[in-house]
Design a protein around this motif. Structure first.
Motif, PDB file in Angstrom:
ATOM      1  N   ASN A  37      14.157  -4.638   2.167  1.00  0.00           N
ATOM      2  CA  ASN A  37      13.004  -4.804   1.265  1.00  0.00           C
ATOM      3  C   ASN A  37      13.323  -4.250  -0.128  1.00  0.00           C
ATOM      4  O   ASN A  37      12.577  -3.421  -0.642  1.00  0.00           O
ATOM      5  N   PRO A  38      14.388  -4.714  -0.766  1.00  0.00           N
ATOM      6  CA  PRO A  38      14.840  -4.075  -2.005  1.00  0.00           C
ATOM      7  C   PRO A  38      13.886  -4.205  -3.187  1.00  0.00           C
ATOM      8  O   PRO A  38      13.856  -3.327  -4.040  1.00  0.00           O
ATOM      9  N   ASP A  39      13.112  -5.260  -3.253  1.00  0.00           N
ATOM     10  CA  ASP A  39      12.248  -5.481  -4.413  1.00  0.00           C
ATOM     11  C   ASP A  39      10.774  -5.252  -4.117  1.00  0.00           C
ATOM     12  O   ASP A  39       9.923  -5.586  -4.942  1.00  0.00           O
ATOM     13  N   LEU A  40      10.477  -4.711  -2.955  1.00  0.00           N
ATOM     14  CA  LEU A  40       9.085  -4.537  -2.552  1.00  0.00           C
ATOM     15  C   LEU A  40       8.367  -3.528  -3.454  1.00  0.00           C
ATOM     16  O   LEU A  40       8.852  -2.430  -3.686  1.00  0.00           O
ATOM     17  N   LEU A  41       7.223  -3.940  -3.956  1.00  0.00           N
ATOM     18  CA  LEU A  41       6.355  -3.056  -4.734  1.00  0.00           C
ATOM     19  C   LEU A  41       5.173  -2.678  -3.847  1.00  0.00           C
ATOM     20  O   LEU A  41       4.469  -3.550  -3.344  1.00  0.00           O
ATOM     21  N   VAL A  42       4.977  -1.388  -3.635  1.00  0.00           N
ATOM     22  CA  VAL A  42       3.842  -0.900  -2.842  1.00  0.00           C
ATOM     23  C   VAL A  42       2.870  -0.220  -3.790  1.00  0.00           C
ATOM     24  O   VAL A  42       3.209   0.758  -4.448  1.00  0.00           O
ATOM     25  N   LEU A  43       1.667  -0.777  -3.858  1.00  0.00           N
ATOM     26  CA  LEU A  43       0.612  -0.224  -4.706  1.00  0.00           C
ATOM     27  C   LEU A  43      -0.490   0.335  -3.823  1.00  0.00           C
ATOM     28  O   LEU A  43      -0.982  -0.349  -2.921  1.00  0.00           O
ATOM     29  N   GLU A  44      -0.878   1.552  -4.103  1.00  0.00           N
ATOM     30  CA  GLU A  44      -1.905   2.232  -3.317  1.00  0.00           C
ATOM     31  C   GLU A  44      -3.250   2.159  -4.036  1.00  0.00           C
ATOM     32  O   GLU A  44      -3.350   2.531  -5.201  1.00  0.00           O
ATOM     33  N   ILE A  45      -4.253   1.679  -3.324  1.00  0.00           N
ATOM     34  CA  ILE A  45      -5.610   1.564  -3.859  1.00  0.00           C
ATOM     35  C   ILE A  45      -6.465   2.627  -3.190  1.00  0.00           C
ATOM     36  O   ILE A  45      -6.504   2.717  -1.959  1.00  0.00           O
ATOM     37  N   ASP A  46      -7.169   3.429  -3.979  1.00  0.00           N
ATOM     38  CA  ASP A  46      -8.023   4.482  -3.440  1.00  0.00           C
ATOM     39  C   ASP A  46      -9.376   3.894  -3.021  1.00  0.00           C
ATOM     40  O   ASP A  46     -10.114   3.372  -3.854  1.00  0.00           O
ATOM     41  N   PHE A  47      -9.665   3.991  -1.744  1.00  0.00           N
ATOM     42  CA  PHE A  47     -10.885   3.418  -1.190  1.00  0.00           C
ATOM     43  C   PHE A  47     -12.144   4.042  -1.791  1.00  0.00           C
ATOM     44  O   PHE A  47     -13.160   3.369  -1.964  1.00  0.00           O
ATOM     45  N   ASP A  48     -12.090   5.318  -2.113  1.00  0.00           N
ATOM     46  CA  ASP A  48     -13.272   6.029  -2.595  1.00  0.00           C
ATOM     47  C   ASP A  48     -13.565   5.821  -4.077  1.00  0.00           C
ATOM     48  O   ASP A  48     -14.725   5.871  -4.482  1.00  0.00           O
ATOM     49  N   ARG A  92       0.784  -3.800 -13.618  1.00  0.00           N
ATOM     50  CA  ARG A  92       2.001  -3.785 -12.788  1.00  0.00           C
ATOM     51  C   ARG A  92       1.926  -4.859 -11.711  1.00  0.00           C
ATOM     52  O   ARG A  92       2.904  -5.539 -11.415  1.00  0.00           O
ATOM     53  N   LEU A  93       0.752  -5.015 -11.101  1.00  0.00           N
ATOM     54  CA  LEU A  93       0.557  -6.064 -10.104  1.00  0.00           C
ATOM     55  C   LEU A  93       0.778  -7.429 -10.738  1.00  0.00           C
ATOM     56  O   LEU A  93       1.478  -8.274 -10.181  1.00  0.00           O
ATOM     57  N   GLY A  94       0.199  -7.651 -11.915  1.00  0.00           N
ATOM     58  CA  GLY A  94       0.349  -8.925 -12.599  1.00  0.00           C
ATOM     59  C   GLY A  94       1.793  -9.262 -12.898  1.00  0.00           C
ATOM     60  O   GLY A  94       2.226 -10.410 -12.732  1.00  0.00           O
ATOM     61  N   GLU A  95       2.563  -8.268 -13.335  1.00  0.00           N
ATOM     62  CA  GLU A  95       3.983  -8.482 -13.622  1.00  0.00           C
ATOM     63  C   GLU A  95       4.739  -8.875 -12.357  1.00  0.00           C
ATOM     64  O   GLU A  95       5.553  -9.798 -12.376  1.00  0.00           O
ATOM     65  N   ALA A  96       4.466  -8.165 -11.269  1.00  0.00           N
ATOM     66  CA  ALA A  96       5.147  -8.453 -10.007  1.00  0.00           C
ATOM     67  C   ALA A  96       4.749  -9.830  -9.480  1.00  0.00           C
ATOM     68  O   ALA A  96       5.586 -10.565  -8.956  1.00  0.00           O
ATOM     69  N   GLN A  97       3.476 -10.187  -9.639  1.00  0.00           N
ATOM     70  CA  GLN A  97       3.030 -11.506  -9.190  1.00  0.00           C
ATOM     71  C   GLN A  97       3.680 -12.602 -10.028  1.00  0.00           C
ATOM     72  O   GLN A  97       4.120 -13.619  -9.492  1.00  0.00           O
ATOM     73  N   ALA A  98       3.770 -12.400 -11.328  1.00  0.00           N
ATOM     74  CA  ALA A  98       4.391 -13.394 -12.204  1.00  0.00           C
ATOM     75  C   ALA A  98       5.878 -13.564 -11.898  1.00  0.00           C
ATOM     76  O   ALA A  98       6.425 -14.657 -12.046  1.00  0.00           O
ATOM     77  N   LEU A 127       3.003  -5.138  -1.529  1.00  0.00           N
ATOM     78  CA  LEU A 127       2.103  -4.662  -0.482  1.00  0.00           C
ATOM     79  C   LEU A 127       1.042  -3.785  -1.127  1.00  0.00           C
ATOM     80  O   LEU A 127       1.367  -2.822  -1.821  1.00  0.00           O
ATOM     81  N   LEU A 128      -0.215  -4.147  -0.926  1.00  0.00           N
ATOM     82  CA  LEU A 128      -1.320  -3.291  -1.352  1.00  0.00           C
ATOM     83  C   LEU A 128      -1.742  -2.469  -0.151  1.00  0.00           C
ATOM     84  O   LEU A 128      -1.946  -3.012   0.944  1.00  0.00           O
ATOM     85  N   HIS A 129      -1.859  -1.162  -0.338  1.00  0.00           N
ATOM     86  CA  HIS A 129      -2.279  -0.256   0.732  1.00  0.00           C
ATOM     87  C   HIS A 129      -3.573   0.416   0.299  1.00  0.00           C
ATOM     88  O   HIS A 129      -3.584   1.210  -0.635  1.00  0.00           O
ATOM     89  N   VAL A 130      -4.667   0.070   0.968  1.00  0.00           N
ATOM     90  CA  VAL A 130      -5.963   0.669   0.669  1.00  0.00           C
ATOM     91  C   VAL A 130      -6.072   1.936   1.507  1.00  0.00           C
ATOM     92  O   VAL A 130      -6.035   1.876   2.741  1.00  0.00           O
ATOM     93  N   THR A 131      -6.218   3.053   0.828  1.00  0.00           N
ATOM     94  CA  THR A 131      -6.145   4.333   1.514  1.00  0.00           C
ATOM     95  C   THR A 131      -7.256   5.273   1.051  1.00  0.00           C
ATOM     96  O   THR A 131      -7.877   5.054   0.016  1.00  0.00           O
ATOM     97  N   ALA A 132      -7.495   6.295   1.861  1.00  0.00           N
ATOM     98  CA  ALA A 132      -8.449   7.351   1.513  1.00  0.00           C
ATOM     99  C   ALA A 132      -7.853   8.674   1.998  1.00  0.00           C
ATOM    100  O   ALA A 132      -7.237   8.714   3.068  1.00  0.00           O
ATOM    101  N   PRO A 133      -8.027   9.744   1.235  1.00  0.00           N
ATOM    102  CA  PRO A 133      -7.414  11.016   1.613  1.00  0.00           C
ATOM    103  C   PRO A 133      -7.932  11.584   2.938  1.00  0.00           C
ATOM    104  O   PRO A 133      -7.237  12.339   3.605  1.00  0.00           O
TER     105      PRO A 133
END
Length: 126
Positions: free
Chosen positions: A69-80, A30-36, A42-48
């Motif tokens: 921000n109509p086309d913004l893709l927010v991807l959440e990355i789990d820190f753990d 999904r990231l690759g598609e959005a980058q292309a 926005l990548l959000h590195v998070t932990a519970p």
């Protein structure tokens, strides 16, 4: 049984993309598609267990659903659990935000919970 298989297949084939304001789990494809496509990301590195991440989440969701921000893709990355992704993006702490326009990193910040500071970071994706 056949009907159930067809229904599941149809759901998978016609699953809707993320809605505006929706935060979705990190997916490399999904990231690759959005980058292309040159989309804002926005990548959000998070932990519970992270209180800063919890404070960031509603702000990011609200800003992502803003018509500005109509086309913004927010991807959440789990820190753990996603250490390989953390290494890929050179992230050393949870609550890190990384803003991209397509494949170009435009900004990054860690530990910010101020709405205006997060909005300013998102502005860099335009």
């Amino acid at each position: 049984m056949l009907f159930r298989s067809l229904a599941v297949t149809a759901l998978l084939l016609f699953a809707a993309p993320a809605l505006a304001g929706e935060i979705v789990p990190y997916d490399a494809a999904r990231l690759g598609e959005a980058q292309a496509s040159g989309d804002p990301i926005l990548l959000h590195v998070t932990a519970p267990w992270c209180p800063t991440c919890k404070a960031q989440h509603p702000i990011i969701s609200d800003l992502a659903s803003d018509p500005a921000n109509p086309d913004l893709l927010v991807l959440e990355i789990d820190f753990d659990t996603q250490k390989d992704v953390l290494r890929q993006f050179n992230v050393r702490q949870q609550s890190t935000l990384i803003a991209f326009r397509g494949a170009e990193e435009r900004g990054r910040a860690a530990g910010i919970t101020d709405r205006q500071a997060i909005a300013a970071l998102l502005d860099q994706t335009r």
